[in-house]
Design a protein around this motif. Structure first.
Motif, PDB file in Angstrom:
ATOM      1  N   ARG A 198      -0.342  -0.900   9.717  1.00 13.58           N
ATOM      2  CA  ARG A 198      -0.850   0.531  10.233  1.00 13.58           C
ATOM      3  C   ARG A 198      -0.664   1.448   9.083  1.00 13.58           C
ATOM      4  N   GLY A 199       0.544   1.694   8.453  1.00 13.02           N
ATOM      5  CA  GLY A 199       0.534   2.562   7.552  1.00 13.02           C
ATOM      6  C   GLY A 199       1.787   3.272   7.675  1.00 13.02           C
ATOM      7  N   ALA A 200       2.464   3.672   6.608  1.00 10.80           N
ATOM      8  CA  ALA A 200       3.849   4.347   6.615  1.00 10.80           C
ATOM      9  C   ALA A 200       3.963   5.689   6.118  1.00 10.80           C
ATOM     10  N   GLN A 256      -4.138  -0.340   5.174  1.00  8.84           N
ATOM     11  CA  GLN A 256      -3.447   0.487   6.105  1.00  8.84           C
ATOM     12  C   GLN A 256      -4.481   1.077   7.088  1.00  8.84           C
ATOM     13  N   THR A 294      -5.651   4.065  15.694  1.00  7.93           N
ATOM     14  CA  THR A 294      -5.184   3.181  14.767  1.00  7.93           C
ATOM     15  C   THR A 294      -5.053   1.697  15.334  1.00  7.93           C
ATOM     16  N   LYS A 313      -2.925  -7.836   3.518  1.00  4.20           N
ATOM     17  CA  LYS A 313      -1.822  -7.770   4.179  1.00  4.20           C
ATOM     18  C   LYS A 313      -2.331  -6.653   5.181  1.00  4.20           C
ATOM     19  N   THR A 345       3.632  -6.367  11.036  1.00  6.19           N
ATOM     20  CA  THR A 345       3.733  -5.543  12.149  1.00  6.19           C
ATOM     21  C   THR A 345       4.725  -5.788  13.066  1.00  6.19           C
ATOM     22  N   HIS A 346       5.079  -4.654  13.540  1.00  3.68           N
ATOM     23  CA  HIS A 346       6.318  -4.910  14.866  1.00  3.68           C
ATOM     24  C   HIS A 346       5.636  -4.699  16.036  1.00  3.68           C
ATOM     25  N   ASN A 347       4.359  -4.702  16.120  1.00  3.63           N
ATOM     26  CA  ASN A 347       3.461  -4.163  17.372  1.00  3.63           C
ATOM     27  C   ASN A 347       3.301  -5.517  18.086  1.00  3.63           C
ATOM     28  N   ALA A 352       0.867  -1.070   0.003  1.00  4.23           N
ATOM     29  CA  ALA A 352       0.107   0.005   0.102  1.00  4.23           C
ATOM     30  C   ALA A 352       0.856   1.169   0.142  1.00  4.23           C
ATOM     31  N   LYS A 365      -2.930   7.465  17.983  1.00  7.83           N
ATOM     32  CA  LYS A 365      -2.669   6.123  17.590  1.00  7.83           C
ATOM     33  C   LYS A 365      -3.521   4.918  18.344  1.00  7.83           C
TER      34      LYS A 365
HETATM   35  C1  LIG Z   1       6.381  -6.880   6.637  1.00  4.15           C
HETATM   36  C2  LIG Z   1       5.733  -5.400   6.544  1.00  4.15           C
HETATM   37  C3  LIG Z   1       5.023  -4.775   5.599  1.00  4.15           C
HETATM   38  C4  LIG Z   1       4.679  -3.768   5.300  1.00  4.15           C
HETATM   39  N1  LIG Z   1       3.931  -3.138   4.313  1.00  4.15           N
HETATM   40  C5  LIG Z   1       3.530  -1.681   4.294  1.00  4.15           C
HETATM   41  C6  LIG Z   1       3.006  -1.561   3.064  1.00  4.15           C
HETATM   42  O1  LIG Z   1       2.585  -2.047   2.270  1.00  4.15           O
HETATM   43  N2  LIG Z   1       2.224  -0.193   3.149  1.00  4.15           N
HETATM   44  C7  LIG Z   1       2.560   0.655   4.225  1.00  4.15           C
HETATM   45  O2  LIG Z   1       2.084   2.024   4.305  1.00  4.15           O
HETATM   46  N3  LIG Z   1       3.346   0.215   5.197  1.00  4.15           N
HETATM   47  C8  LIG Z   1       3.669  -0.898   5.608  1.00  4.15           C
HETATM   48  N4  LIG Z   1       4.501  -1.373   6.334  1.00  4.15           N
HETATM   49  C9  LIG Z   1       4.849  -0.541   7.382  1.00  4.15           C
HETATM   50  C10 LIG Z   1       3.881  -0.604   8.531  1.00  4.15           C
HETATM   51  O3  LIG Z   1       2.760   0.469   7.830  1.00  4.15           O
HETATM   52  C11 LIG Z   1       4.105   0.486   9.743  1.00  4.15           C
HETATM   53  O4  LIG Z   1       4.775   1.905   9.367  1.00  4.15           O
HETATM   54  C12 LIG Z   1       5.212  -0.176  10.544  1.00  4.15           C
HETATM   55  O5  LIG Z   1       5.253  -1.401  10.699  1.00  4.15           O
HETATM   56  C13 LIG Z   1       4.989   0.244  12.044  1.00  4.15           C
HETATM   57  O6  LIG Z   1       3.610  -0.004  12.576  1.00  4.15           O
HETATM   58  P1  LIG Z   1       3.691  -1.370  13.528  1.00  4.15           P
HETATM   59  O7  LIG Z   1       2.463  -1.883  13.233  1.00  4.15           O
HETATM   60  O8  LIG Z   1       4.727  -2.224  13.399  1.00  4.15           O
HETATM   61  O9  LIG Z   1       3.609  -0.876  15.172  1.00  4.15           O
HETATM   62  P2  LIG Z   1       3.705   0.463  15.961  1.00  4.15           P
HETATM   63  O10 LIG Z   1       5.075   0.812  16.228  1.00  4.15           O
HETATM   64  O11 LIG Z   1       2.816   0.289  17.291  1.00  4.15           O
HETATM   65  O12 LIG Z   1       2.771   1.434  15.262  1.00  4.15           O
HETATM   66  C14 LIG Z   1       3.321   2.721  14.705  1.00  4.15           C
HETATM   67  C15 LIG Z   1       2.191   3.015  13.488  1.00  4.15           C
HETATM   68  O13 LIG Z   1       1.137   3.673  14.240  1.00  4.15           O
HETATM   69  C16 LIG Z   1       0.476   4.615  13.442  1.00  4.15           C
HETATM   70  N5  LIG Z   1       0.510   5.868  14.273  1.00  4.15           N
HETATM   71  C17 LIG Z   1       1.494   6.169  14.979  1.00  4.15           C
HETATM   72  N6  LIG Z   1       1.067   7.471  15.594  1.00  4.15           N
HETATM   73  C18 LIG Z   1      -0.148   7.703  15.334  1.00  4.15           C
HETATM   74  C19 LIG Z   1      -0.734   8.812  15.522  1.00  4.15           C
HETATM   75  N7  LIG Z   1      -0.687   9.798  16.370  1.00  4.15           N
HETATM   76  N8  LIG Z   1      -2.186   8.675  14.946  1.00  4.15           N
HETATM   77  C20 LIG Z   1      -2.438   7.714  14.066  1.00  4.15           C
HETATM   78  N9  LIG Z   1      -1.504   6.782  13.874  1.00  4.15           N
HETATM   79  C21 LIG Z   1      -0.277   6.522  14.600  1.00  4.15           C
HETATM   80  C22 LIG Z   1       1.401   4.830  12.004  1.00  4.15           C
HETATM   81  O14 LIG Z   1       0.980   3.961  11.217  1.00  4.15           O
HETATM   82  C23 LIG Z   1       2.734   4.349  12.860  1.00  4.15           C
HETATM   83  O15 LIG Z   1       3.681   3.682  11.408  1.00  4.15           O
HETATM   84  C24 LIG Z   1       4.863  -2.723   6.531  1.00  4.15           C
HETATM   85  C25 LIG Z   1       5.528  -3.135   7.634  1.00  4.15           C
HETATM   86  C26 LIG Z   1       5.828  -4.568   7.747  1.00  4.15           C
HETATM   87  C27 LIG Z   1       6.441  -5.086   9.114  1.00  4.15           C
END
Ligand SMILES: Cc1cc2nc3c(=O)[nH]c(=O)nc-3n(C[C@H](O)[C@H](O)[C@H](O)COP(=O)(O)OP(=O)(O)OC[C@H]3O[C@@H](n4cnc5c(N)ncnc54)[C@H](O)[C@@H]3O)c2cc1C
Length: 400
Positions: free
Chosen positions: A252-254, A222, A279, A249, A303-305, A190, A276
């Motif tokens: 949360r979103g990057a 996302q 989300t 998949k 996710t790394h959560n 995404a 957060k």
């Molecule tokens: C295997 C894998 C594939 C991925 N593929 C994609 C992809 O295709 N597209 C994509 O966009 N990302 C992708 N990501 C990245 C993912 O979206 C997250 O940015 C990243 O994994 C951090 O989120 P988390 O779930 O690990 O955990 P956490 O560290 O718990 O969450 C951090 C995430 O929470 C959200 N967040 C943080 N603060 C706030 C706030 N104040 N308000 C609202 N939301 C908030 C954001 O999304 C932030 O990245 C991928 C990650 C992994 C591990």
């Protein structure tokens, strides 16, 4: 959302750093510690980023330094075959590899063609490897981001743009067709909200064609966007009506900062949740929804959560879904959250690492993002840094 309790119901724990770092020798662990302690300091990362970019521009010989430090931590190699040792090392611990060709910023038809050809190779490699469960690609790797944006806002396309879009779709079709022929599942990553609508449309078209018997094509959801949970539910209903399996998949979103900035500048409603917590809630509700409909949905939690990973494991247990049910996977990025990956694998869950690869200068933007993500926030050390530190302490060895 409540933490699952009582605690002893949770089927997997992530505190065990001895499992997380079992494959690292003391020397390797010290090196990882050193690297994360540098990245922990925002000033070092900012200065380092500046000098690396400058040095590469001036053709100074710093590639080797990058290779043996940050590249080695977060990337599998410069070529597909260069990733073999990493694939093997992960496989030994029951962890899959998802080869992620991470070249960014190329914006020419010839580069899109070259990227598509490289992704075909990753599909072929997955087809003959027991430990590569998925392939992955970004639509903007095989077509222009600007063009996607124009299509999403219904702008009139020039003849040249129409041809470019037809080529983009041909490339995507070729990748999904090859994945289907070789029985390799493929993720469509995404991206930003202003192009994601077009990406979704393409992904659903591919799912309808290739997911009749099982999920081959996976779209990415996302959950940091207000509308995604509902979109996921509608996608499920639509898949049911059209008779195919939904592949999803869940992330949360990057692109949170970029999204907020653009919404503010262009004065439209910010598509990202207000907090957060919001989300997190939607992410865990998405897990609930998918597991409740698992007969017709296949998922991967990117996710790394820790909480969400445990939440899913607990829900699987409660729903009497086997830990190794092939419809449910977990995935983390190489070099990060090894405590989650290795402990999930040890407990018998399906888990894989995204293993980015590509020429050093081309993957540099990816490496810089990883470094920035691992700086300390408000004086609090990064999660990765603390994990490595704990393991050094547990082994009773110093950092140097
Ligand atoms: C295997 C894998 C594939 C991925 N593929 C994609 C992809 O295709 N597209 C994509 O966009 N990302 C992708 N990501 C990245 C993912 O979206 C997250 O940015 C990243 O994994 C951090 O989120 P988390 O779930 O690990 O955990 P956490 O560290 O718990 O969450 C951090 C995430 O929470 C959200 N967040 C943080 N603060 C706030 C706030 N104040 N308000 C609202 N939301 C908030 C954001 O999304 C932030 O990245 C991928 C990650 C992994 C591990």
């Amino acid at each position: 959302m409540e933490y699952p309790s009582p605690k002893n119901q949770i089927p997997v724990f992530f505190e065990d750093t001895s499992v997380a770092f079992a494959s690292k020798s003391d020397t390797k662990l010290r090196k990882t510690y050193w690297l994360f302690s540098l990245m922990n300091q925002a000033r070092v990362v900012n200065l380092g980023t500046f000098f690396i970019k400058l040095a590469l521009k001036l053709n100074l010989p710093i590639k080797n330094l990058i290779r043996v430090t940050i590249f080695e931590q977060f990337c599998g190699g410069e070529t597909i075959n260069g990733c073999d040792p990493t694939i093997k090392m992960l496989g030994k611990s029951g962890i899959g590899t998802i080869l992620d060709y991470s070249v960014e910023g190329e914006d020419k038809e010839t580069s899109f063609e070259a990227t598509a050809a490289e992704i075909l190779k990753t599909i072929d490699k997955a087809a003959i490897s027991e430990t590569i469960p998925f392939s992955v690609f970004k639509i903007t790797g095989v077509g222009s981001s600007e063009l996607l944006e124009k299509i999403q806002r219904n702008a009139v396309l020039s003849e040249e743009e129409k041809i470019s879009y037809a080529l983009l779709k041909q490339r995507v079709e070729k990748l999904c067709l090859r994945a289907h022929e070789k029985n390799v599942r493929i993720f469509i990553d995404a991206e930003e909200s202003w192009i994601q609508g077009v990406i979704d449309d393409i992904a659903y078209e591919m799912m309808q064609r290739f997911n009749k018997d099982k999920a081959i094509v996976y779209n990415t959801y996302q959950l940091y966007r207000h509308e995604t949970l509902e979109a996921l539910k509608s996608a499920y209903l639509s898949a049911r009506q059209r008779g195919y399996i939904l592949g999803g998949k869940l992330v949360r979103g990057a692109y949170m900062e970029k999204e907020r900035l653009r919404a503010r500048e262009n004065e439209y409603f910010n598509p990202i949740h207000i907090s957060k917590e919001a989300t997190d809630t939607d992410y865990n509700l998405a897990i609930d929804f998918c597991l409740d409909h698992i007969e017709h949905v296949s998922i991967c939690l990117g996710t790394h959560n820790e909480y969400s990973s445990q939440y899913c494991a607990l829900k699987m247990k409660k729903s009497q879904i086997a830990t190794d049910d092939d419809r449910i996977w977990f995935a983390q990025l190489l070099g990060m959250s090894d405590n989650i990956t290795y402990n999930l694998a040890k407990a018998g869950y399906n888990v894989a690492k995204y293993v980015p690869y590509g020429p050093i200068d081309a993957v540099l933007p990816y490496l810089i993002r990883r470094a920035e993500e691992n700086t300390s926030i408000a004086g609090q050390s990064s999660r990765e840094f603390l994990l490595v530190k704990n393991e050094l302490k547990r082994r009773g060895i110093g950092s140097l």
